[in-house]
Design an enzyme around this catalytic site. Structure first.
Site, mmCIF file in Angstrom:
data_model
loop_
_atom_site.group_PDB
_atom_site.id
_atom_site.type_symbol
_atom_site.label_atom_id
_atom_site.label_comp_id
_atom_site.label_asym_id
_atom_site.label_seq_id
_atom_site.Cartn_x
_atom_site.Cartn_y
_atom_site.Cartn_z
ATOM 1 N N TYR A 43 -21.243 -19.866 23.080
ATOM 2 C CA TYR A 43 -21.247 -19.585 24.265
ATOM 3 C C TYR A 43 -22.860 -20.080 24.705
ATOM 4 C CZ TYR A 43 -16.861 -16.982 25.141
ATOM 5 O OH TYR A 43 -15.779 -16.711 25.277
ATOM 6 N N LYS A 46 -21.697 14.890 17.478
ATOM 7 C CA LYS A 46 -21.055 14.598 18.784
ATOM 8 C C LYS A 46 -20.681 13.082 18.637
ATOM 9 C CE LYS A 46 -25.847 13.996 20.260
ATOM 10 N NZ LYS A 46 -26.994 14.744 21.160
HETATM 11 C C1 LIG Z 1 -27.825 14.736 20.045
HETATM 12 C C2 LIG Z 1 -28.805 15.839 20.030
HETATM 13 C C3 LIG Z 1 -29.540 16.476 18.976
HETATM 14 C C4 LIG Z 1 -29.503 15.471 17.633
HETATM 15 O O1 LIG Z 1 -30.557 14.728 18.019
HETATM 16 P P1 LIG Z 1 -31.357 13.494 16.960
HETATM 17 O O2 LIG Z 1 -32.377 12.811 17.823
HETATM 18 O O3 LIG Z 1 -29.988 12.570 16.976
HETATM 19 O O4 LIG Z 1 -31.635 14.101 15.877
HETATM 20 C C5 LIG Z 1 -29.996 17.626 19.022
HETATM 21 N N1 LIG Z 1 -29.883 18.346 20.038
HETATM 22 C C6 LIG Z 1 -29.390 18.113 21.032
HETATM 23 C C7 LIG Z 1 -29.264 18.939 22.251
HETATM 24 C C8 LIG Z 1 -29.069 16.878 21.305
HETATM 25 O O5 LIG Z 1 -28.114 16.651 22.387
#
Ligand SMILES: *Cc1c(COP(=O)(O)O)cnc(C)c1O
Length: 349
Positions: free
Chosen positions: A248, A39
């Site tokens: 800044y 994702k």
């Molecule tokens: C993002 C996500 C993962 C992966 O988690 P990590 O901590 O990045 O390994 C697994 N399961 C779900 C439901 C997620 O939303």
């Protein structure tokens, strides 16, 4: 149409390290199959390329958040499975019914929608204490799933990167509730969850962060390799006289004459303000150069007094070992990855 010139900032992405990380997580998953969360555009690296490399390593199950993400990586997944974590809204249905990816159903409404449409195979998310996305345990009855073809029942750990009492409670509740779903496979563990031990692995694991070089628990240190190295080009070299300030807010003041390089990178690229006066740039010979002053939107200043040969047009790397950079900047390893912007040229090496 005119071609844009080469970008003055680049992400060097190590495909071998990405694959080695996934293989290690797959080994740690024991008898469970190991998937990968891709994702947020593969945690900022570029989902299509990530999927390509992970498939070559043997990964056959990918997780995205939305149907737009599913649509964009679908051409790259081949015979692998694809699950869409945020379920299925009414407006997702045309895409969801035609794509052959599975929605992860999170609410009774989503279940009803999918059943009535005759959507076919699906996954189900059960909330076991995080109170985020997923079915409330109180709504779970065997009838709820009647007529559904549930491939994977999953839940998500709230505190796997810490030692927390919820870690003992969640797998227990999950094991009990999952029996009512009648799923073919169960899945609980993210990256950190895999490292908690056998009782967390069930039949399928879902690492994200550690695939991309993140170390969520000490058990992964020394096994997970960095994947991402940001680089930026020097736009100007200048002399800063003793008593003058940089950037800044004039937060950094030279105690004596210094030499500075102005780099083409800033917080709009995901190099966030937590690195102000703290970040480290690396020369090709390994010399560590301190970031001085505040990170600007598009620019960064580095003290290059030690390297007289560096000048306009040369490149520096930004130290981005995720665990180290996170403790230095106070920015989470997740944010360090997913914030990496679109102005980088991404080079897989
Ligand atoms: C993002 C996500 C993962 C992966 O988690 P990590 O901590 O990045 O390994 C697994 N399961 C779900 C439901 C997620 O939303």
């Amino acid at each position: 149409m005119m071609m844009p010139p080469p970008a003055p900032l680049a992400l060097m992405l190590d495909a071998e390290a990405l694959k080695a990380n996934w293989r290690w997580l797959s080994e740690q998953s024991g008898d469970a199959d190991c998937g990968a969360a891709v994702k947020a555009d593969g945690y900022g690296l570029g989902a299509a390329e990530v999927v390509h490399h992970l498939r070559a390593a043997g990964c056959r199950h990918f997780f995205v958040a939305t149907w737009a993400e599913a649509l964009s990586i679908h051409p790259h997944i081949g015979d692998a499975e694809l699950s869409v974590l945020h379920g299925v809204r009414e407006e997702d249905m045309p895409v969801a019914l035609s794509l052959g990816a599975r929605p992860v159903l999170n609410t009774p409404d989503q279940i009803a929608r999918w059943r009535e449409a005759g959507g076919g195979a699906c996954d189900v998310m059960i909330d076991t204490g995080m109170n985020r996305l997923g079915l409330d345990p109180n709504t779970i009855t065997r009838d709820l799933f009647a007529g559904l073809e549930v491939e994977v029942a999953m839940s998500h750990l709230a505190c796997a990167d810490e030692d927390h009492p919820l870690n003992m409670v969640q797998p227990m509740i999950f094991g009990q509730l999952a029996r009512k779903v009648g799923a073919k496979r169960l899945s609980l563990a993210n990256s950190a969850g895999i490292l908690l031990g056998e009782g967390f692995r069930f039949q399928l694991t879902r690492p994200g962060l550690s695939v991309y070089g993140g170390v969520p628990r000490a058990e992964a240190a020394g096994h997970i390799r960095p994947v991402v190295r940001p680089r930026a080009q020097i736009l100007q070299r200048r002399t800063i006289r003793g008593g003058e300030s940089v950037g800044y807010g004039a937060t950094w003041v030279a105690n004596r004459q210094r030499e500075a390089a102005i780099l083409n990178i800033g917080y709009a690229d995901g190099y966030l303000r937590g690195f102000s006066d703290k970040g480290i740039a690396l020369a090709d010979d390994g010399t560590r150069l301190p970031v001085i002053g505040r990170v600007s939107m598009d620019l960064l200043v580095v003290d290059v007094t030690d390297l007289p040969s560096l000048g306009e047009g040369d490149w520096l790397e930004l130290a981005y070992d995720l665990a180290e950079a996170s403790s230095l900047s106070g920015i989470s390893q997740y944010e360090l990855l997913t914030g990496l912007g679109s102005r980088f040229e991404r080079h897989w090496i």
